[in-house]
Write an enzyme that holds these catalytic residues in place. Structure first.
Site, mmCIF file in Angstrom:
data_model
loop_
_atom_site.group_PDB
_atom_site.id
_atom_site.type_symbol
_atom_site.label_atom_id
_atom_site.label_comp_id
_atom_site.label_asym_id
_atom_site.label_seq_id
_atom_site.Cartn_x
_atom_site.Cartn_y
_atom_site.Cartn_z
ATOM 1 N N GLU A 165 0.856 -1.188 0.000
ATOM 2 C CA GLU A 165 0.000 0.000 0.000
ATOM 3 C C GLU A 165 0.882 1.225 0.000
ATOM 4 O O GLU A 165 2.098 1.136 0.218
ATOM 5 C CB GLU A 165 -0.976 -0.013 1.191
ATOM 6 C CG GLU A 165 -2.145 -0.971 0.976
ATOM 7 C CD GLU A 165 -3.178 -0.957 2.082
ATOM 8 O OE1 GLU A 165 -2.944 -0.334 3.130
ATOM 9 O OE2 GLU A 165 -4.224 -1.588 1.897
ATOM 10 N N HIS A 191 -9.345 9.830 2.362
ATOM 11 C CA HIS A 191 -8.915 8.730 1.497
ATOM 12 C C HIS A 191 -9.068 9.185 0.047
ATOM 13 O O HIS A 191 -10.103 9.741 -0.316
ATOM 14 C CB HIS A 191 -9.768 7.481 1.764
ATOM 15 C CG HIS A 191 -9.153 6.234 1.202
ATOM 16 N ND1 HIS A 191 -9.064 5.996 -0.153
ATOM 17 C CD2 HIS A 191 -8.580 5.168 1.815
ATOM 18 C CE1 HIS A 191 -8.468 4.827 -0.345
ATOM 19 N NE2 HIS A 191 -8.161 4.305 0.837
ATOM 20 N N HIS A 222 -11.902 10.053 5.992
ATOM 21 C CA HIS A 222 -11.702 8.620 6.209
ATOM 22 C C HIS A 222 -11.250 8.275 7.621
ATOM 23 O O HIS A 222 -11.716 7.299 8.202
ATOM 24 C CB HIS A 222 -10.642 8.149 5.205
ATOM 25 C CG HIS A 222 -10.360 6.682 5.242
ATOM 26 N ND1 HIS A 222 -11.325 5.730 4.977
ATOM 27 C CD2 HIS A 222 -9.209 5.986 5.486
ATOM 28 C CE1 HIS A 222 -10.794 4.517 5.065
ATOM 29 N NE2 HIS A 222 -9.517 4.648 5.397
ATOM 30 N N ARG A 256 -1.713 9.218 8.750
ATOM 31 C CA ARG A 256 -1.544 7.797 9.076
ATOM 32 C C ARG A 256 -1.042 6.997 7.870
ATOM 33 O O ARG A 256 -1.541 7.151 6.758
ATOM 34 C CB ARG A 256 -2.892 7.221 9.527
ATOM 35 C CG ARG A 256 -2.868 5.734 9.781
ATOM 36 C CD ARG A 256 -4.218 5.262 10.270
ATOM 37 N NE ARG A 256 -5.259 5.467 9.290
ATOM 38 C CZ ARG A 256 -5.716 4.531 8.465
ATOM 39 N NH1 ARG A 256 -5.213 3.305 8.509
ATOM 40 N NH2 ARG A 256 -6.688 4.802 7.630
ATOM 41 N N ARG A 288 -0.946 9.233 1.458
ATOM 42 C CA ARG A 288 -2.362 9.472 1.192
ATOM 43 C C ARG A 288 -2.724 10.953 1.110
ATOM 44 O O ARG A 288 -3.535 11.367 0.281
ATOM 45 C CB ARG A 288 -3.137 8.833 2.345
ATOM 46 C CG ARG A 288 -4.435 8.267 1.944
ATOM 47 C CD ARG A 288 -4.981 7.455 3.078
ATOM 48 N NE ARG A 288 -4.828 6.044 2.793
ATOM 49 C CZ ARG A 288 -5.322 5.086 3.560
ATOM 50 N NH1 ARG A 288 -5.975 5.390 4.658
ATOM 51 N NH2 ARG A 288 -5.174 3.832 3.235
#
Ligand code: FAD
Ligand code: SIN
Length: 555
Positions: free
Chosen positions: A121, A238, A345, A380, A284
Site C-alpha cells: 500500500e 482517502h 476517512h 496515518r 495518502r
C-alpha cells in the site's frame, strides 16, 4: 416524543466498561477477561463499526524481506514529523506478536501456499499488508475476535446501548449514562474503569467512507467530562471513494493501487507522477491533494481509477467485495474506468493517551481511532489503524486492570460502589422532546466542514467555519433520542476540529493551508491540545498527569 427519565432505578455495577465493539474494544475486553464482569456497549448492532468495513488489511513486519525498523521508518515518514516515536516503536514491535495471537484465536489471513500473503500500500517500502477474503480483512478480524470473546464467560456484549455521558465521582470517571435504544430508557452503570473505544468521526463531513456510527461520540463525551484531546485538526481523506450516481461513498481500497491501479484525470491523462515521484503510491495526503488540484485544473468533480491494465481473474479473486459492490452500480472494475474522489476517512487526533491508553482522567482509558496515541502523527500510514486497535486495545485493557487493582482493589466484586455522590451530566430534566431540527444541524455542520475544513484550507475559510459553527444552536433540554445526542456530539467535534485547524499555523501532513503552505520550522513539531474551558495550545510533550503515579508514562 415525550419520554420519562427513570430517576430511581438501581444503578448496575460492573468491573470494567468498554464503549465500543470494534477491534480496539474487543481486544481490550479480551485483556480484561480475568475480571468478574466486563461489559461492552455498542450503540447499534455488534457488527456496526469501521472495523467491519476495513478492506485493505493490517500492516505488520512479518514478511521475509521486511524488518520492524523499516515499518518504523515508513510510519514516521508518513506522519510528517509529528509521530511520537516511542508510540510507533510500541506499535511496530508488538504488532507481529498481536497478529500471531490473532491467528492463534482462529483468524485466517490469505496465504500463498502455506505462507502468509502480503500486499503493498501507499508509502510502505515493503509489501507488508496482510489481508483476508481478499478485501474483507476487517470483517474477518471482527469475526475472529467475537468468537474468542464468546469463549470468555466474564465478557458480555450489549448492543443497542448508546453511551451519552461519563459518570464522575469527583474527578474520577466512575461509569456511564446510556440510552437503551430498544426501550428508550436512560440507565446508568458504575465501573472501576471505563475504556473508550468508540471509533472515528468521519460522519462530521459531507463525504466520508465511514459507517453511520462514526459520529465522534467518544471524543465529545470525553471532552464534556474534562479530558484532554489532541491533534484534532489532522483528518485523513482517502483518495479514492467511489463517486457514482446513486452510489454511497464506497471505499475503493488503496490496495487496488498497490496492485497496479492508476489514476487518470477526465482527459484520461495519468497525473500522479507529475505531483510525486512515488506516483499513485505517494502518501495518502499527497494523493488526495493532487486529485483535488487535478479536478480544479480540469473543471471536473472526479478523476478515474483505472484497473483495466490488471489481470481480470486476479482482480476478481483479490477484490471480490469491491467487484460485486461496484457491479451493483453498473461498474465492472475489470473493464470500466471508476469515477472517484477523496472522502473523509480517518481521525489521527482524538482523546490524548500515553503509551498505555491512560487518558488525563483517572478511571478513563482510550484505544483505537478515538484515541490520540501519537502513532499516526500528521498522516496515518495505510493499514496501521487496525494494528493500533490490537496493540493499544490490549495495552489500555492491561492498564485498566493494573490501575483498579492498585487504586481501588475492587476487581472481582460485582457489588455497587460505595455511596460517593455521583455527578450525572445531562440527566437533570425529567422529560423532554427535541425542538431542534436535528437533520438541519447535521447537514449544516457537514457542509461547513467539507467546504472550509477539508483537504485544502486557509485562514479566512477556517475563521468563517469557526464562526458559522458557533452560530448553530442546540439548546433544548436533553432528549432520549440517539440522533439528538449524535448531532450534539458531531457539533462539538466539528467545532473542535475547526478551532484546532485555525490554531495550527502551518501545513503538515493532512492539514494543508494555502495561506501557509509550509511547515513551521521555528520550533520542533508540536501536538495540539484542547480541553473544556481551555483554548487550543501546542506542546511537544503530553501534559503532565497521564496515568497517575503508578503508570508507566512517556514524554
Ligand atoms: P470501530 O471499529 O469503529 O468501533 C467503534 C465501536 O464503538 C462500535 O461498536 C460502535 O457501536 C461503538 N460506539 C460508538 N459510539 C458509541 C456510543 N456513543 N455508545 C456506545 N457505543 C458506541 N484501517 C486499516 O488499518 N486497514 C484498512 O484496510 C482499513 N480500511 C478501512 C475501510 C473503511 C471503509 C473505513 C471506514 C476504515 C478503514 N480503516 C482501515 C480504518 C479502521 O477500520 C478503523 O480505524 C478501525 O477499525 C477503528 O477501530 P475502533 O475499534 O477504534 O472503532
Ligand atoms: C484501504 O483499504 O485503502 C484502507 C486502508 C486504510 O485505511 O488503512
Amino acid at each position: 416524543m415525550m419520554v420519562m427519565i427513570p430517576m430511581t432505578e438501581k444503578i448496575e455495577h460492573v468491573d470494567y466498561l468498554i464503549l465500543g465493539a470494534g477491534i480496539a474494544g474487543l481486544r481490550a475486553a479480551i485483556e480484561l477477561a480475568g475480571a468478574a464482569h466486563v461489559l461492552v456497549l455498542t450503540k447499534g448492532e455488534i457488527y456496526e463499526s469501521s472495523t467491519e468495513h476495513a478492506q485493505g488489511g493490517i500492516a505488520a513486519a512479518l514478511a521475509e524481506d521486511d524488518e520492524v525498523r523499516l515499518h518504523l521508518q515508513d510510519t514516521l515518514q508518513a506522519g510528517d514529523g509529528l509521530c511520537r516515536e516511542e508510540a510507533v516503536k510500541v506499535l511496530v514491535e508488538q504488532g507481529p506478536h498481536e497478529i500471531r495471537k490473532l491467528i492463534d484465536w482462529g483468524m485466517e489471513f490469505d496465504r500463498e501456499g502455506t505462507k502468509l500473503a502480503f500486499t503493498r500500500e501507499a508509502a510502505h517500502s515493503r509489501s507488508r499488508v496482510l489481508h483476508a477474503h481478499g478485501d474483507s480483512t476487517g470483517a474477518q478480524i471482527l469475526r475472529a475476535l467475537i468468537v474468542k470473546v464468546k469463549t470468555l464467560p466474564s465478557v458480555e456484549i450489549r448492543p443497542h446501548t448508546f453511551a451519552t455521558d461519563l459518570l464522575l465521582d469527583g474527578d474520577r470517571v466512575a461509569g456511564v449514562n446510556y440510552i437503551d435504544t430498544k426501550t428508550s430508557r436512560l440507565r446508568s452503570i458504575e465501573a472501576d474503569g471505563v475504556v473508550l473505544a468508540t471509533g472515528g468521526m468521519g460522519q462530521v463531513y459531507k463525504e466520508t467512507t465511514n459507517p453511520d456510527v462514526a459520529c465522534g461520540d467518544g471524543v465529545a463525551i470525553a471532552y464534556r467530562a474534562g479530558a484532554i484531546l489532541s491533534d484534532l485538526e489532522f483528518v485523513q481523506f482517502h483518495p479514492t471513494a467511489l463517486y457514482a450516481k446513486g452510489a454511497p461513498h464506497f471505499l475503493l481500497s488503496e490496495a487496488l493501487r498497490g496492485e497496479g491501479g492508476i489514476l487518470r484525470n477526465i482527459d484520461l491523462h495519468r497525473f500522479m507522477p507529475h505531483y510525486n515521484e512515488a506516483g499513485e503510491l505517494a502518501p495518502r495526503d499527497v494523493v488526495s491533494r493532487s486529485i483535488v488540484m487535478e479536478m480544479r485544473k480540469t473543471g471536473s468533480d472526479f478523476v478515474y481509477l483505472d484497473l483495466t491494465g490488471l489481470e481480470e481473474k486476479h482482480v476478481k479473486n483479490r477484490f471480490p467485495t469491491i467487484y460485486s459492490t461496484c457491479l451493483q452500480y453498473g461498474l465492472d472494475i475489470t473493464t470500466d474506468l471508476l469515477p472517484v474522489r477523496p472522502a473523509a476517512h480517518y481521525a489521527m487526533g482524538g482523546v490524548a493517551t500515553d503509551l498505555n491508553g491512560n487518558t488525563s482522567m483517572e478511571g478513563l482509558y482510550a484505544a483505537g481511532e478515538v484515541a490520540a496515541t501519537g502513532v499516526h502523527g500528521a498522516n496515518r500510514l495505510a493499514s496501521n489503524s487496525l494494528l493500533e486497535g490490537l496493540v493499544y486495545g490490549a495495552r489500555a485493557g492491561a492498564s485498566a486492570r493494573r490501575h483498579s487493582h492498585h487504586q481501588h482493589s475492587k476487581a472481582g466484586s460485582s457489588e455497587p460502589a460505595a455511596s460517593a455522590a455521583k455527578a450525572r451530566p445531562g440527566v437533570k430534566g425529567h422529560s423532554s422532546a427535541s425542538g431542534t431540527d436535528i437533520a438541519q444541524v447535521v447537514t449544516d455542520l457537514r457542509e461547513i466542514l467539507w467546504d472550509k475544513v477539508g483537504i485544502i484550507r486557509d485562514q479566512a475559510g477556517l475563521a468563517r467555519a469557526v464562526h458559522k459553527l458557533e452560530e448553530i444552536s442546540m439548546e433544548d433540554p436533553i432528549p432520549l433520542e440517539r440522533q439528538w445526542h449524535e448531532a450534539r456530539n458531531m457539533l462539538t467535534v466539528a467545532r473542535l476540529i475547526a478551532s484546532s485547524a485555525l490554531a495550527r499555523r502551518e501545513s503538515r501532513g493532512a492539514h494543508y493551508r494555502t495561506d501557509i503552505p509550509f511547515k513551521d520550522e521555528s520550533t520542533p513539531p508540536r501536538h495540539s491540545y484542547v480541553s473544556k474551558g481551555s483554548a487550543v495550545s501546542f506542546s511537544q510533550d503530553l501534559p503532565a498527569g497521564f496515568g497517575g503515579k503508578s503508570a508507566v508514562t512517556h514524554k
